[in-house]
Design an enzyme around this catalytic site. Sequence first.
Site, PDB file in Angstrom:
ATOM      1  N   CYS A   1       0.832  -1.157  -0.025  1.00 18.93           N
ATOM      2  CA  CYS A   1      -0.029   0.110  -0.043  1.00 18.93           C
ATOM      3  C   CYS A   1       0.981   1.283   0.055  1.00 18.93           C
ATOM      4  O   CYS A   1       1.843   1.230   0.715  1.00 18.93           O
ATOM      5  CB  CYS A   1      -0.987  -0.075   1.156  1.00 18.93           C
ATOM      6  SG  CYS A   1      -0.152  -0.220   2.793  1.00 18.93           S
ATOM      7  N   LYS A   2       0.407   2.403  -0.712  1.00 18.89           N
ATOM      8  CA  LYS A   2       1.337   3.335  -1.264  1.00 18.89           C
ATOM      9  C   LYS A   2       1.493   4.352  -0.054  1.00 18.89           C
ATOM     10  O   LYS A   2       2.438   5.269  -0.050  1.00 18.89           O
ATOM     11  CB  LYS A   2       0.707   4.034  -2.419  1.00 18.89           C
ATOM     12  CG  LYS A   2       0.916   3.168  -3.504  1.00 18.89           C
ATOM     13  CD  LYS A   2       0.479   3.724  -4.755  1.00 18.89           C
ATOM     14  CE  LYS A   2       0.141   3.122  -5.989  1.00 18.89           C
ATOM     15  NZ  LYS A   2      -0.467   3.589  -7.294  1.00 18.89           N
TER      16      LYS A   2
END
Length: 336
Positions: A249-250
């Site tokens: 996840c960024k």
Amino acid sequence: MLGKVALEEAFALPRLHEKTRWWASLFAVNPDKHAAEMQDITDIRIKYMDEYGVGYTILSYTAPGVQDIWDPKEAQTLAVEINDYVAGAIKSHPDRFGAFATLSMHNPEEAAAELKRCVSQYGFKGALVNDTQRAGPDGDDMVFYDGPEWDVFWSTVTELDVPFYLHPRNPTGTMHDKLWAKRKWLIGPPLSFAHGVSLHALGMVTNGVFDRHPKLQVVLGHLGEHIPFDMWRINHWFEDVKKPLGLSCKKTIREYFQQNLWITTSGHFSTTTLQFCMSEVGADRILFSIDYPFESFDDACIWYDGVQLNMVDKIKIGRDNAKKLFKLPDFKDSQS
């Protein structure tokens, strides 16, 4: 405070009165009163709203609702009936009531189409879904919405520019039998509700739903279903351990709460807890709610009206955040 907005507020279909009363007998001190308030849309509710300074209410179908129906056709038929019913019930009170769409979540394309119909035809303010969809031949399967197969649904939510409320439901099937059957007093608000929704919401984070749909807005009730209280620990393990091991996840968990996730005060009327959540999440991402008729207007509104907050934050949480998020029309005391 006048003009408060409440948005985790339940109703039930009148034709299911006996089922509603039976369900209420499992947890309510007064099942008859609970069932009557659940069936009512405007009469009793407006009296409470006027007495306790609630200007606008967004209604949603009671849990577990359609998420407890594992036959896809039956679930879809009931969802459409519920949406048509509440749209008619609130039509004459546009300055006091809105509604969330009820959705069968067996099929992402079908859910997207029903949400689009409700928003375009009735002006609904978004959707409220009761956690995972029960599914399978015996109802023992659970459908989560955090995989890429649900991207068509989340794309529709963001295109319509409406929020999605992820609400709890009771544990069922194998999950109930293995975890909760011998711990029945923990089912519901004491533990199981937060257990289910926090798993689902964090699954959306770690499985990239918000990365693929960065404008998606998801609301969590009950002051965040325990997640804010673990924020430091979640952030530490995501950033310092899980991402080096492959978590993709960024953003950080804090950034998702700043950009995608909201919490409400529904059923959680603690000043200490609210102040903690304000320090972790921020007043800009918190929304007042009651959780009526599971909780009372009296408990929620007298508590919130008496909370010692600066007026800027108090009005944000009580009214203005909801006005902006749901693009609400003028309503009673909306400018007070």
